[in-house]
Design an enzyme around this catalytic site. Structure first.
Site, PDB file in Angstrom:
ATOM      1  N   SER A  52       1.467   0.455   3.328  1.00  0.00           N
ATOM      2  CA  SER A  52       2.283   1.413   2.587  1.00  0.00           C
ATOM      3  C   SER A  52       1.562   2.753   2.655  1.00  0.00           C
ATOM      4  CB  SER A  52       2.428   0.942   1.142  1.00  0.00           C
ATOM      5  OG  SER A  52       3.413   1.699   0.486  1.00  0.00           O
ATOM      6  N   GLU A  53       2.254   3.792   3.126  1.00  0.00           N
ATOM      7  CA  GLU A  53       1.544   5.033   3.458  1.00  0.00           C
ATOM      8  C   GLU A  53       0.955   5.762   2.259  1.00  0.00           C
ATOM      9  OE1 GLU A  53       4.705   4.349   4.303  1.00  0.00           O
ATOM     10  OE2 GLU A  53       6.044   6.068   4.031  1.00  0.00           O
TER      11      GLU A  53
END
Lengths: 224, 233
Positions: A52-53
């Site tokens: 998840s960025e």
């Protein structure tokens, strides 16, 4: 009958097909929206680490009510948990990981894809610009970029075009397109139709695609 | 050990921020935002701010409160779609927006704190972001030049801080906070818990104290934007 699939079934069909792109051992980034749904279909036994960025490697399931931590969200700002072996880091580290091509695969949504693999998925001129978020970085990050989307728009017009009409997210970045009707690879000399979904024929796919399609020698009809 | 200014009121913590300042504000969505420092900025009435933050809060919380009060002249961020007031102010010409890809934003802030004036990135090549930009080819691939970002003040949030300014973050509340700590001329950290120096293992420090000038302990609401649950089986 298959063509009358409702919206939810269409999304599920696309998500289930997209899941097949994920191999055991992969590090994967899933975009916001339909791509996030792909996680629901990851087969048991596959060892997959979702990135998840916003700074999490190893997204777990959605939390039980008792497990909610307001400090733990995915890039879609939904509450999540972390799987065993997960790690947290800053956004700078996260995008270094992305641009450094350490991820095996990214699955993103799309508005338009061109025959050279250009992707448009962040803005429609004349409408409020919300921002590109991490999409422009991610399209240059993973080793393989898969775009999942409906084959045509709500006016029944092709979304796979000779040239994108919308402002781009990235130029020559897409490797594979998965729609409710077909799987199409972006190759050096154009687009190759490799799979046709149940209920559709290669001719119908060609007719609903603006860009030129070559048909693979190994075309799989009724593939999903 | 260099001791930091420890504030006891949020009003005092932001009182040096003047009209026209450029401020960085940590957080991703509403996670990891310095809630009480933002509230104090709203109360201070400071105006004409340039705000650098990934998002701009929601209508009634976080940076959305500054927006509502028309205290922001310019916003630099990557995604502002959660805020309806934003659209009205942009269309009315009251608010200038610079949208930057999220990874580019993170790296511009990192570069700002690390003495790197500019760098090349593949993000944005061939897109509206590259308009008037400088593109250069390295190893047969195109890259876009991006410049560093710095701020007069960085307002950040951490879970734990000690008197020496060392910070530890919790989970995904880390996000933009460490880079902003380094890129602010004056960095004020709102911490959930202020502990005695020496009680954080040096090996566990996320942000070394050198980047932090002021600190204040506070209690956060930690609002959740999208509560997503799984059902008990």
């Amino acid at each position: 009958m298959v063509k009358q699939l409702d919206k939810a079934s269409v999304r599920e069909r696309i998500a289930r097909r997209a899941e097949k792109e994920i191999e055991s051992g992969y590090y994967v980034n899933l975009g916001i929206g339909m791509p996030t749904m792909v996680a629901n279909y990851i087969q048991e036994g596959k060892q997959v680490v979702l990135q998840s960025e916003n700074g999490l490697l190893g997204i777990g399931k959605s939390p039980l009510k008792t497990e909610v931590d307001p400090d733990l969200i995915n890039a879609g700002k939904e509450t999540v948990t972390a799987q065993i072996g997960a790690s947290y880091f800053s956004n700078a580290e996260s995008f270094a990981m992305i641009r450094g091509e350490h991820l095996n695969l990214a699955i993103l949504g799309g508005m338009e894809v061109s025959e050279t693999g250009d992707l448009a998925n962040w803005m429609i001129p004349g409408k409020m610009i919300k921002g590109m978020g991490g999409a422009m970085d991610i399209v240059h990050g993973a080793k393989k970029i898969v775009v999942i989307m409906d084959h045509v728009n709500k006016h029944n017009e092709p979304k796979i075009l000779k040239k994108c009409s919308l402002p781009l997210t990235g130029k020559q970045v897409v490797n594979r397109i998965i729609t409710d009707r077909a799987v199409i690879d972006v190759e050096e000399d154009g687009l190759m139709l490799v799979e046709v979904a149940e209920g559709w024929t290669a001719e119908e796919i060609i007719a609903s695609t603006e860009a030129e399609l070559r048909i693979s020698e190994h075309l799989q009809p009724g593939a999903y | 050990m260099q001791m930091k200014t420890i504030y006891t009121s949020f009003e005092d913590a932001v009182k040096n921020i003047q009209d026209g300042s450029t401020i960085m504000v940590g957080g991703f969505g509403l996670v990891g935002i310095p809630e009480n420092l933002i509230l104090a900025l709203v109360d201070s009435g400071v105006k004409h701010l340039t705000v650098i933050s990934n998002n701009c809060g929601v209508d009634d919380w976080g940076l959305g409160l500054l927006l509502k009060n028309k205290q922001i002249d310019k916003m630099i961020g990557s995604y502002v779609g959660e805020n309806k007031k934003f659209e009205r102010q942009v269309l009315a010409g009251e608010l200038e927006v610079e949208l930057t890809p999220q990874g580019t934003l993170a790296e511009r802030i990192r570069a700002g704190g690390a003495g790197i004036p500019a760098f090349y990135t593949p993000a944005g090549v061939g897109t509206p972001v590259a308009e008037n930009g400088e593109v250069r080819v390295f190893d047969r691939k195109e890259y876009l030049l991006q410049t560093a970002l710095k701020a007069d003040f960085s307002l950040i949030r951490a879970a734990v801080g000690d008197d020496a300014g060392n910070l530890v973050y919790n989970k995904t509340a880390r996000n933009f906070n460490p880079m902003m700590a380094a890129a602010g001329k004056i960095t004020i950290a709102e911490v959930e818990q202020l502990v005695e120096t020496g009680s954080i293992d040096p090996d566990h420090v996320h942000t070394p104290g050198i980047y932090v000038q002021g600190m204040i302990e506070g209690k956060q609401e930690k609002r959740i934007e999208r509560l997503t649950l799984r059902q008990e089986m």
